[in-house]
Design a protein around this motif. Structure first.
Motif, PDB file in Angstrom:
ATOM      1  N   MET A 163       9.272   8.853   0.103  1.00 31.47           N
ATOM      2  CA  MET A 163       8.752   8.208   1.310  1.00 31.47           C
ATOM      3  C   MET A 163       9.417   8.728   2.586  1.00 31.47           C
ATOM      4  O   MET A 163       8.984   8.390   3.687  1.00 31.47           O
ATOM      5  CB  MET A 163       8.927   6.689   1.203  1.00 31.47           C
ATOM      6  N   ASP A 164      10.475   9.545   2.391  1.00 33.08           N
ATOM      7  CA  ASP A 164      11.208  10.020   3.574  1.00 33.08           C
ATOM      8  C   ASP A 164      10.321  10.844   4.512  1.00 33.08           C
ATOM      9  O   ASP A 164      10.482  10.791   5.742  1.00 33.08           O
ATOM     10  CB  ASP A 164      12.417  10.861   3.139  1.00 33.08           C
ATOM     11  N   GLU A 165       9.417  11.629   3.942  1.00 33.21           N
ATOM     12  CA  GLU A 165       8.582  12.521   4.759  1.00 33.21           C
ATOM     13  C   GLU A 165       7.236  11.893   5.132  1.00 33.21           C
ATOM     14  O   GLU A 165       6.385  12.565   5.713  1.00 33.21           O
ATOM     15  CB  GLU A 165       8.359  13.837   4.006  1.00 33.21           C
ATOM     16  N   MET A 166       7.026  10.630   4.790  1.00 32.63           N
ATOM     17  CA  MET A 166       5.750   9.959   5.106  1.00 32.63           C
ATOM     18  C   MET A 166       5.823   9.289   6.470  1.00 32.63           C
ATOM     19  O   MET A 166       6.875   8.796   6.879  1.00 32.63           O
ATOM     20  CB  MET A 166       5.438   8.891   4.056  1.00 32.63           C
ATOM     21  N   THR A 167       4.665   9.233   7.110  1.00 32.32           N
ATOM     22  CA  THR A 167       4.560   8.446   8.344  1.00 32.32           C
ATOM     23  C   THR A 167       4.381   6.986   7.958  1.00 32.32           C
ATOM     24  O   THR A 167       4.118   6.662   6.800  1.00 32.32           O
ATOM     25  CB  THR A 167       3.344   8.901   9.166  1.00 32.32           C
ATOM     26  N   GLU A 168       4.517   6.078   8.932  1.00 33.13           N
ATOM     27  CA  GLU A 168       4.356   4.643   8.663  1.00 33.13           C
ATOM     28  C   GLU A 168       2.949   4.343   8.154  1.00 33.13           C
ATOM     29  O   GLU A 168       2.758   3.488   7.290  1.00 33.13           O
ATOM     30  CB  GLU A 168       4.646   3.837   9.942  1.00 33.13           C
ATOM     31  N   GLU A 169       1.932   5.060   8.733  1.00 34.54           N
ATOM     32  CA  GLU A 169       0.542   4.841   8.296  1.00 34.54           C
ATOM     33  C   GLU A 169       0.362   5.252   6.830  1.00 34.54           C
ATOM     34  O   GLU A 169      -0.314   4.556   6.054  1.00 34.54           O
ATOM     35  CB  GLU A 169      -0.424   5.644   9.179  1.00 34.54           C
ATOM     36  N   GLN A 170       0.951   6.378   6.444  1.00 31.17           N
ATOM     37  CA  GLN A 170       0.850   6.823   5.042  1.00 31.17           C
ATOM     38  C   GLN A 170       1.523   5.837   4.092  1.00 31.17           C
ATOM     39  O   GLN A 170       1.000   5.527   3.011  1.00 31.17           O
ATOM     40  CB  GLN A 170       1.499   8.207   4.896  1.00 31.17           C
ATOM     41  N   LYS A 171       2.686   5.316   4.501  1.00 32.89           N
ATOM     42  CA  LYS A 171       3.389   4.327   3.666  1.00 32.89           C
ATOM     43  C   LYS A 171       2.532   3.072   3.475  1.00 32.89           C
ATOM     44  O   LYS A 171       2.421   2.539   2.365  1.00 32.89           O
ATOM     45  CB  LYS A 171       4.727   3.925   4.304  1.00 32.89           C
ATOM     46  N   GLU A 172       1.911   2.631   4.582  1.00 36.68           N
ATOM     47  CA  GLU A 172       1.073   1.436   4.505  1.00 36.68           C
ATOM     48  C   GLU A 172      -0.136   1.674   3.605  1.00 36.68           C
ATOM     49  O   GLU A 172      -0.522   0.812   2.809  1.00 36.68           O
ATOM     50  CB  GLU A 172       0.615   1.040   5.922  1.00 36.68           C
ATOM     51  N   TYR A 173      -0.718   2.884   3.723  1.00 27.00           N
ATOM     52  CA  TYR A 173      -1.891   3.237   2.913  1.00 27.00           C
ATOM     53  C   TYR A 173      -1.538   3.219   1.412  1.00 27.00           C
ATOM     54  O   TYR A 173      -2.261   2.658   0.582  1.00 27.00           O
ATOM     55  CB  TYR A 173      -2.416   4.612   3.332  1.00 27.00           C
ATOM     56  N   GLU A 174      -0.407   3.850   1.035  1.00 22.67           N
ATOM     57  CA  GLU A 174       0.017   3.910  -0.375  1.00 22.67           C
ATOM     58  C   GLU A 174       0.342   2.515  -0.915  1.00 22.67           C
ATOM     59  O   GLU A 174       0.035   2.190  -2.061  1.00 22.67           O
ATOM     60  CB  GLU A 174       1.246   4.825  -0.521  1.00 22.67           C
ATOM     61  N   ALA A 175       0.952   1.689  -0.037  1.00 20.13           N
ATOM     62  CA  ALA A 175       1.293   0.326  -0.453  1.00 20.13           C
ATOM     63  C   ALA A 175       0.029  -0.486  -0.747  1.00 20.13           C
ATOM     64  O   ALA A 175      -0.059  -1.188  -1.760  1.00 20.13           O
ATOM     65  CB  ALA A 175       2.130  -0.358   0.624  1.00 20.13           C
ATOM     66  N   MET A 176      -0.966  -0.400   0.137  1.00 19.06           N
ATOM     67  CA  MET A 176      -2.224  -1.138  -0.061  1.00 19.06           C
ATOM     68  C   MET A 176      -2.977  -0.626  -1.290  1.00 19.06           C
ATOM     69  O   MET A 176      -3.612  -1.396  -2.023  1.00 19.06           O
ATOM     70  CB  MET A 176      -3.106  -1.021   1.183  1.00 19.06           C
ATOM     71  N   LYS A 177      -2.909   0.698  -1.495  1.00 21.71           N
ATOM     72  CA  LYS A 177      -3.565   1.295  -2.663  1.00 21.71           C
ATOM     73  C   LYS A 177      -2.967   0.710  -3.955  1.00 21.71           C
ATOM     74  O   LYS A 177      -3.688   0.361  -4.906  1.00 21.71           O
ATOM     75  CB  LYS A 177      -3.348   2.819  -2.622  1.00 21.71           C
ATOM     76  N   LEU A 178      -1.641   0.563  -3.979  1.00 23.02           N
ATOM     77  CA  LEU A 178      -0.958  -0.002  -5.143  1.00 23.02           C
ATOM     78  C   LEU A 178      -1.320  -1.475  -5.334  1.00 23.02           C
ATOM     79  O   LEU A 178      -1.596  -1.919  -6.453  1.00 23.02           O
ATOM     80  CB  LEU A 178       0.562   0.158  -4.965  1.00 23.02           C
ATOM     81  N   VAL A 179      -1.341  -2.216  -4.227  1.00 24.69           N
ATOM     82  CA  VAL A 179      -1.710  -3.637  -4.293  1.00 24.69           C
ATOM     83  C   VAL A 179      -3.117  -3.801  -4.860  1.00 24.69           C
ATOM     84  O   VAL A 179      -3.371  -4.652  -5.728  1.00 24.69           O
ATOM     85  CB  VAL A 179      -1.601  -4.292  -2.893  1.00 24.69           C
ATOM     86  N   ASN A 180      -4.070  -2.988  -4.377  1.00 21.80           N
ATOM     87  CA  ASN A 180      -5.459  -3.066  -4.853  1.00 21.80           C
ATOM     88  C   ASN A 180      -5.577  -2.737  -6.340  1.00 21.80           C
ATOM     89  O   ASN A 180      -6.363  -3.353  -7.063  1.00 21.80           O
ATOM     90  CB  ASN A 180      -6.350  -2.122  -4.039  1.00 21.80           C
ATOM     91  N   MET A 181      -4.802  -1.753  -6.771  1.00 18.35           N
ATOM     92  CA  MET A 181      -4.818  -1.395  -8.200  1.00 18.35           C
ATOM     93  C   MET A 181      -4.328  -2.560  -9.059  1.00 18.35           C
ATOM     94  O   MET A 181      -4.947  -2.918 -10.069  1.00 18.35           O
ATOM     95  CB  MET A 181      -3.945  -0.159  -8.448  1.00 18.35           C
ATOM     96  N   PHE A 182      -3.218  -3.188  -8.657  1.00 16.74           N
ATOM     97  CA  PHE A 182      -2.698  -4.334  -9.409  1.00 16.74           C
ATOM     98  C   PHE A 182      -3.676  -5.498  -9.375  1.00 16.74           C
ATOM     99  O   PHE A 182      -3.872  -6.201 -10.368  1.00 16.74           O
ATOM    100  CB  PHE A 182      -1.338  -4.782  -8.837  1.00 16.74           C
ATOM    101  N   ASP A 183      -4.300  -5.700  -8.210  1.00 19.18           N
ATOM    102  CA  ASP A 183      -5.262  -6.793  -8.053  1.00 19.18           C
ATOM    103  C   ASP A 183      -6.449  -6.624  -9.002  1.00 19.18           C
ATOM    104  O   ASP A 183      -6.892  -7.568  -9.650  1.00 19.18           O
ATOM    105  CB  ASP A 183      -5.738  -6.845  -6.598  1.00 19.18           C
TER     106      ASP A 183
END
Length: 491
Positions: A431-451
């Motif tokens: 995550m060191d090289e990710m922008t805040e938007e990319q981090k948020e996108y990956e986090a939501m993607k993970l949440v949706n998968m679990f959901d």
């Protein structure tokens, strides 16, 4: 028709060679359930019992020439009783178990009667296996435990030096095939007769089981004619030890003499325990039939460790020695610990549970010690089942822990991954090289998968209650919110 003709010949007094030939033919025929009808009558069963010398209570086995007839008749009865429920009921009516016990006593002082003894014991094993009423008759009325223990003791040629200690002759040759087979049949019959006798109610019973444990200790220290026969002998001894009340198992270890060359620990002779450990490792290495082959010895060792301090400390020193090298995962390697940790995630639930329980008892049922040796990922199943995910220790009391951490372990401890249980090289953070938007996108993607997995009921999110047991995530979250509201200051 052939069975009927053979039995009509056997009913008459004929030559011994003729009787043997007829019985050999009947033995082969009696393997087929379809032809057993004429054999399983009271009259014909009595003919076979007469030929097996089971109907005479006083006569001793004097005529050696008759031994082949007795052996063949016993073999026929073994096949018939194994294959016929009618014959099993008739055997109770004809009091066959009592007659077999009497024949066993006659064999004690007779030369060349080992074959008779072996098939007598096999028939007692089959009767006690297939008919529960005969099992209780043997235990209560016929003093079957004493009779069978005496047969086992004779087969193993036990010589006593003390009340519960047999002489150990290291130069003694292995048992013969016949002696080994007799011992194995006696062990199997004793297992059935003592199946529900785990609870000692009297001093006499306690003495009997301690005496049995002493014979079984000698059995473990004895070898058969081949490696396979030795393993079979030890396997049956271990099965029977599982029926012995755990309070009587201290007989497995004894104070060691100065001249003894056996394995010692804390002044005690640990030869039998070492054989149990070697047997366990051999069964793990086989890699198959764990439920039948491995769980009895693991269960026995677990109970021994739970109750007897010296046994636990000796086994822990070998299975869970102080950690030095933590560079590999606990399940990777060839040590006994590595092999047992691999079993903690086995597909067979029973195998997985008993392996985890054994290691947990070696750790004195302390969660932090177990995690040190196995890692959280391997131990999670046991901890969830025992309600210990929040830490703590099990229900049993053990003596105080001594500090066994090595200097190498202490220095590596801060960097050990608690989930995998080993020292990991620092990994780059993706995550060191990710922008805040990319981090948020990956986090939501993970949440949706679990959901999605949760809604489709592929997985069920769980949380841990304060008492260490698991509960659905909704319950633990609502409890957290309730506690938070209760603790917040009111206006």
């Amino acid at each position: 028709k052939l069975c009927e003709e053979i039995l009509s010949i056997l009913e008459k007094d004929t030559k011994i060679s003729c009787q043997v030939a007829c019985l050999e033919a009947l033995r082969i025929l009696s393997r087929d359930k379809k032809v057993l009808m004429p054999v399983t009558t009271k009259k014909n069963m009595q003919i076979l019992m007469r030929l097996a010398k089971l109907d005479t209570m006083e006569d001793s086995l004097e005529r050696v020439s008759e031994y082949p007839v007795i052996v063949e008749a016993l073999k026929c009865l073994c096949n018939i009783i194994f294959n016929s429920a009618v014959a099993q009921k008739l055997s109770l009516e004809l009091n066959l178990a009592a007659m077999l016990c009497n024949l066993l006593k006659k064999c004690k002082d007779q030369q060349f009667a080992d074959d008779i003894k072996c098939f007598d014991l096999r028939l007692l094993f089959l009767l006690s296996l297939l008919h529960t009423d005969i099992r209780s008759q043997l235990r209560q009325e016929l003093q079957g435990v004493q009779v069978l223990m005496q047969a086992l003791e004779t087969s193993l040629s036990v010589r006593w030096t003390e009340e519960y200690k047999a002489a150990e002759d290291h130069d003694r040759p292995p048992l013969s095939l016949q002696e080994t087979d007799c011992a194995i049949e006696a062990l199997k019959a004793l297992f059935n007769v003592t199946l529900d006798s785990w609870n000692v109610h009297s001093e006499n019973e306690s003495h009997q089981f301690r005496y049995m444990a002493a014979i079984l200790r000698h059995c473990l220290l004895t070898s058969g004619p081949t490696e396979d026969k030795t393993e079979e002998l030890h396997s049956n001894a271990i099965n029977l030890l599982s029926n012995v009340p755990v309070s009587c198992l201290d007989v497995l270890i004894s104070p060691s003499c100065q001249e003894e060359t056996d394995i010692k620990y804390n002044g005690m002779n640990m030869g039998a325990i070492q054989i149990l450990l070697d047997f366990m490792e051999k069964r793990i290495d086989k890699g198959s039939s764990y439920r039948e082959g491995l769980t009895p010895v693991l269960s026995l060792l677990t109970e021994c460790c739970r109750t007897h301090r010296n046994i636990r400390k000796f086994i822990k020193a070998q299975v869970l020695p102080p950690l030095r090298d933590v560079s590999n995962r606990p399940e990777v390697g060839t040590t006994v610990r590595n092999k047992l940790v691999r079993l903690m995630t086995h597909v067979d639930l029973g195998v997985k549970q008993i392996a985890a329980e054994f290691l947990f008892v070696l750790c004195k049922e302390r969660v932090d010690t177990l995690l040190k040796y196995t890692g959280y990922g391997n131990a999670a199943g046991l901890l969830a089942a025992r309600g210990l995910l929040a830490g703590g220790r099990g229900d049993h009391w053990y003596s105080d822990d001594e500090d066994t951490d090595t200097e190498e372990y202490k220095s590596a401890k801060p960097n050990i991954n608690l989930i995998t249980g080993h020292l990991e090289e620092p990994m780059p953070n993706p995550m060191d090289e990710m922008t805040e938007e990319q981090k948020e996108y990956e986090a939501m993607k993970l949440v949706n998968m679990f959901d999605k997995l949760s809604r489709d009921e592929f997985i069920k999110p769980m949380g841990v209650r304060p008492d260490g047991t698991m509960a659905p995530l909704e319950e633990t979250v609502s409890r957290y919110h309730t506690n938070k509201q209760d603790s917040s200051d009111s206006d």
